[in-house]
Motif scaffolding. Structure first.
Motif, PDB file in Angstrom:
ATOM      1  N   ARG A 142       1.063  -1.020   0.075  1.00 44.65           N
ATOM      2  CA  ARG A 142       0.562  -0.154  -0.058  1.00 44.65           C
ATOM      3  C   ARG A 142       0.549   1.065   0.302  1.00 44.65           C
ATOM      4  O   ARG A 142       1.881   1.144   0.243  1.00 44.65           O
ATOM      5  CB  ARG A 142      -0.828   0.143   1.323  1.00 44.65           C
ATOM      6  CG  ARG A 142      -2.229  -1.561   1.322  1.00 44.65           C
ATOM      7  CD  ARG A 142      -2.391  -1.501   2.216  1.00 44.65           C
ATOM      8  NE  ARG A 142      -3.776  -2.364   2.347  1.00 44.65           N
ATOM      9  CZ  ARG A 142      -4.579  -3.097   3.468  1.00 44.65           C
ATOM     10  NH1 ARG A 142      -3.723  -2.500   4.701  1.00 44.65           N
ATOM     11  NH2 ARG A 142      -5.213  -4.198   3.868  1.00 44.65           N
ATOM     12  N   ALA A 143       0.710   2.149  -0.326  1.00 43.49           N
ATOM     13  CA  ALA A 143       0.857   3.392  -0.366  1.00 43.49           C
ATOM     14  C   ALA A 143       2.303   3.812   0.906  1.00 43.49           C
ATOM     15  O   ALA A 143       1.290   4.148   2.143  1.00 43.49           O
ATOM     16  CB  ALA A 143      -0.034   4.811  -0.235  1.00 43.49           C
ATOM     17  N   ARG A 194       6.354  -0.992   3.163  1.00 46.23           N
ATOM     18  CA  ARG A 194       7.645  -1.518   2.401  1.00 46.23           C
ATOM     19  C   ARG A 194       7.339  -2.568   2.910  1.00 46.23           C
ATOM     20  O   ARG A 194       6.210  -4.013   2.924  1.00 46.23           O
ATOM     21  CB  ARG A 194       8.705  -1.368   4.245  1.00 46.23           C
ATOM     22  CG  ARG A 194       8.972  -0.049   4.254  1.00 46.23           C
ATOM     23  CD  ARG A 194      10.042   0.315   4.992  1.00 46.23           C
ATOM     24  NE  ARG A 194       9.571  -1.153   6.357  1.00 46.23           N
ATOM     25  CZ  ARG A 194      10.063  -1.776   8.115  1.00 46.23           C
ATOM     26  NH1 ARG A 194      11.474  -1.724   7.543  1.00 46.23           N
ATOM     27  NH2 ARG A 194       9.511  -2.023   8.985  1.00 46.23           N
ATOM     28  N   GLY A 195       7.847  -3.773   1.631  1.00 47.36           N
ATOM     29  CA  GLY A 195       7.199  -4.687   1.031  1.00 47.36           C
ATOM     30  C   GLY A 195       6.985  -6.145   1.982  1.00 47.36           C
ATOM     31  O   GLY A 195       6.448  -6.757   2.746  1.00 47.36           O
ATOM     32  N   THR A 196       8.329  -5.710   3.536  1.00 48.09           N
ATOM     33  CA  THR A 196       8.252  -6.662   4.675  1.00 48.09           C
ATOM     34  C   THR A 196       6.855  -5.958   5.787  1.00 48.09           C
ATOM     35  O   THR A 196       6.647  -7.015   5.808  1.00 48.09           O
ATOM     36  CB  THR A 196      10.306  -6.077   5.927  1.00 48.09           C
ATOM     37  OG1 THR A 196       9.582  -5.315   5.703  1.00 48.09           O
ATOM     38  CG2 THR A 196      10.259  -6.726   5.413  1.00 48.09           C
ATOM     39  N   ASP A 197       6.490  -5.250   5.330  1.00 45.68           N
ATOM     40  CA  ASP A 197       5.419  -4.009   5.838  1.00 45.68           C
ATOM     41  C   ASP A 197       3.625  -5.070   5.100  1.00 45.68           C
ATOM     42  O   ASP A 197       3.532  -6.164   5.696  1.00 45.68           O
ATOM     43  CB  ASP A 197       4.902  -2.774   5.887  1.00 45.68           C
ATOM     44  CG  ASP A 197       5.921  -2.387   7.776  1.00 45.68           C
ATOM     45  OD1 ASP A 197       6.410  -2.842   8.177  1.00 45.68           O
ATOM     46  OD2 ASP A 197       6.450  -1.208   6.957  1.00 45.68           O
ATOM     47  N   ALA A 198       4.289  -5.101   3.797  1.00 44.06           N
ATOM     48  CA  ALA A 198       2.693  -5.715   3.427  1.00 44.06           C
ATOM     49  C   ALA A 198       2.959  -7.497   3.277  1.00 44.06           C
ATOM     50  O   ALA A 198       1.133  -7.683   3.803  1.00 44.06           O
ATOM     51  CB  ALA A 198       2.858  -5.755   1.699  1.00 44.06           C
ATOM     52  N   ALA A 199       4.171  -7.922   3.488  1.00 41.02           N
ATOM     53  CA  ALA A 199       4.120  -9.638   3.777  1.00 41.02           C
ATOM     54  C   ALA A 199       3.567  -9.926   4.859  1.00 41.02           C
ATOM     55  O   ALA A 199       3.055 -10.986   5.531  1.00 41.02           O
ATOM     56  CB  ALA A 199       5.334 -10.820   3.610  1.00 41.02           C
ATOM     57  N   HIS A 200       4.277  -8.684   6.241  1.00 34.01           N
ATOM     58  CA  HIS A 200       3.735  -9.538   7.318  1.00 34.01           C
ATOM     59  C   HIS A 200       1.931  -9.060   7.760  1.00 34.01           C
ATOM     60  O   HIS A 200       1.897 -10.126   8.204  1.00 34.01           O
ATOM     61  CB  HIS A 200       3.737  -8.458   8.671  1.00 34.01           C
ATOM     62  CG  HIS A 200       5.285  -8.402   8.974  1.00 34.01           C
ATOM     63  ND1 HIS A 200       6.397  -8.771  10.391  1.00 34.01           N
ATOM     64  CD2 HIS A 200       5.861  -9.317   8.081  1.00 34.01           C
ATOM     65  CE1 HIS A 200       7.108  -8.879  10.394  1.00 34.01           C
ATOM     66  NE2 HIS A 200       7.975  -9.010   9.432  1.00 34.01           N
ATOM     67  N   ARG A 201       1.573  -8.296   7.436  1.00 35.62           N
ATOM     68  CA  ARG A 201       0.367  -7.921   7.216  1.00 35.62           C
ATOM     69  C   ARG A 201      -0.509  -8.778   6.176  1.00 35.62           C
ATOM     70  O   ARG A 201      -1.458  -9.815   6.753  1.00 35.62           O
ATOM     71  CB  ARG A 201      -0.529  -6.979   6.277  1.00 35.62           C
ATOM     72  CG  ARG A 201      -1.465  -6.508   6.012  1.00 35.62           C
ATOM     73  CD  ARG A 201      -2.095  -4.845   5.454  1.00 35.62           C
ATOM     74  NE  ARG A 201      -1.240  -4.504   4.449  1.00 35.62           N
ATOM     75  CZ  ARG A 201      -1.334  -5.096   2.969  1.00 35.62           C
ATOM     76  NH1 ARG A 201      -2.358  -5.621   3.392  1.00 35.62           N
ATOM     77  NH2 ARG A 201      -0.719  -4.275   2.645  1.00 35.62           N
ATOM     78  N   ALA A 202      -0.131  -9.504   5.565  1.00 31.57           N
ATOM     79  CA  ALA A 202      -0.901 -11.119   3.907  1.00 31.57           C
ATOM     80  C   ALA A 202      -0.609 -11.737   5.530  1.00 31.57           C
ATOM     81  O   ALA A 202      -1.298 -12.577   5.129  1.00 31.57           O
ATOM     82  CB  ALA A 202      -0.402 -11.076   3.226  1.00 31.57           C
TER      83      ALA A 202
END
Length: 448
Positions: free
Chosen positions: A55-56, A59-67
């Motif tokens: 999302r805007a 970071r990529g790691t944050d997106a992976a954690h959320r998923a």
């Protein structure tokens, strides 16, 4: 006697999305359905929200954690709801009924799919054939087919597996990249704790005489560049296995690229990844140039004589001559199958098919690295993404790699339903896709 019935499924976006299908045991009765934008967009938005999708400002790691902690693929009930939502949006009732009727009569079904850009990320294997209890994966084999023109006009035809299976594979695992690549998020995909499983696999190949000593010494974290890749591929190979980074720019299919140890000094058609924020046109030696689909297609056609000589030629060569693809290719990397997301179906998969591949196995969305599982979930010890890569590598040595991987996926689905453990999340194993383009196209491949 059980035999396989093929259904050709073709999708096209033109405002709404048009989905047409034809059974090859009933070719005179093609059918189609209009998937309205209003009907499918909520389902596709829900899918995007479940994936490792930045999302805007994220970071990529944050997106992976959320998923892994909040997304639909983190919970059995939410994943089932998502599968049902996607099914209602993109899998017409008439097609479902055709699948069920043939399965009931004891036939096997193979879905040969050419998706539209809008539907390229849909995990078709997870769609529901009968309520929420029966997934397409459990009753059918799903493969992707490049457009008919790719079959008809490719520069190099594939060889038969039985003729090449005894040749050594070319295995490239987590290659070393130039220094500046790390500033663009392109670090190692493996942690040291994951190395030993791949090292054991390489040892198995060497012990069995399936891998030359020179190859075995340069599989893990090698510094291979595109010139060395050309040299390796121009010796007889059974298959290519690549585990590393793949990137692409939206709406630029030719930009899809794998990442090797190529600096900006190396000739190529992709723009080098420069030091962030640097102004001016000057390139630094440590800037990194991706190896793009356009390189694999066009070769050195616009390069100079010095570049030609680096590859051992006195004139320009096209990509399929410099990097001839073996019969089978696997790219276990982030969104290696981005080809189908473009209006003009082109990218690494199509370039590899053009260069001689009959099967390209890759992923339709970004995979979370094993270390992201461990950082997101306390006490997590499994290695789902490593397991996926090794399964693909093993399967590509077999007579029926697609069937073998489908059976493994069915086992993962059973475990997911029974335990709901993140080690079995479809976020990993449902990402697999298989693009097929055999020497002799299957019946009906030239049908529109």
């Amino acid at each position: 006697m059980t035999y396989t019935i093929d259904v050709l499924v073709r999708a096209a976006d033109a405002g709404d999305t048009y989905l047409a299908w034809r059974w090859l045991d009933d070719v005179d009765q093609p059918r189609f359905e209009v998937l309205t934008t209003a009907a499918i967009e909520p389902a596709l938005d829900a899918l995007d929200a479940a994936l490792v999708h930045r999302r805007a400002g994220e970071r990529g790691t944050d997106a992976a954690h959320r998923a892994l902690t909040e997304g639909a693929f983190a919970d059995v009930d939410r994943e089932r709801d998502l599968a049902g939502l996607l099914t209602d949006a993109v899998l017409p009732l008439g097609l479902r009924e055709g699948i069920r009727s043939r399965i009931a009569s004891g036939q096997r079904v193979r879905v040969r799919l050419t998706p539209s850009p809008r539907l390229a990320r849909v995990p078709w294997d997870l769609l529901c054939v009968d309520g929420e209890d029966l997934r397409l994966l459990e009753v059918a084999e799903v493969v992707l087919e490049p457009p008919a023109t790719v079959h008809a006009e490719r520069a190099r035809l594939p060889e038969l597996w039985q003729d090449v299976r005894d040749r050594p594979p070319l295995v490239i695992i987590d290659p070393v990249l130039p220094t500046r690549a790390g500033l663009h998020g392109l670090g190692h995909v493996l942690d040291p704790s994951e190395h030993h499983r791949f090292a054991e696999r390489v040892d198995d190949y060497a012990t069995a005489g399936r891998m030359p000593v020179a190859d075995a010494d340069h599989v893990l974290h090698c510094g291979m560049d595109r010139v060395e890749l050309s040299q390796a591929l121009r010796s007889p190979r059974s298959r290519l296995f690549y585990l590393g980074h793949v990137t692409s720019s939206p709406d630029e299919p030719g930009s899809a690229a794998i990442h090797l140890n190529d600096t900006a000094d190396e000739w190529g058609m992709a723009t080098p990844l420069r030091f962030p924020g640097r102004d001016g046109d000057r390139l630094d030696h440590d800037d990194h140039r991706p190896f793009a689909a356009l390189d694999l297609l066009m070769g050195t056609s616009s390069a100079d004589r010095e570049t030609w000589r680096r590859y051992g030629f006195d004139e320009a060569r096209l990509g399929h001559e410099l990097w001839p693809m073996p019969q089978r290719v696997a790219m276990i990397a982030c969104e290696g199958g981005a080809d189908y997301r473009s209006a003009e179906t082109f990218g690494l998969v199509i370039a590899m098919v053009n260069a001689g591949a009959a099967l390209v196995t890759t992923t339709r969305w970004t995979l979370p690295a094993d270390r992201v599982f461990r950082s997101a979930i306390g006490g997590f010890e499994e290695q789902p993404t490593t397991e996926l890569a090794l399964r693909v590598d093993h399967a590509h040595e077999s007579l029926d790699p697609i069937g073998e991987l489908a059976e493994w996926q069915r086992g993962r689905l059973r475990e997911w339903r029974a335990r709901g453990a993140l080690a079995d999340t479809p976020l990993v194993w449902a990402a697999l896709t298989h693009s097929i383009a055999p020497l002799k196209p299957p019946a009906g491949v030239d049908d529109r």
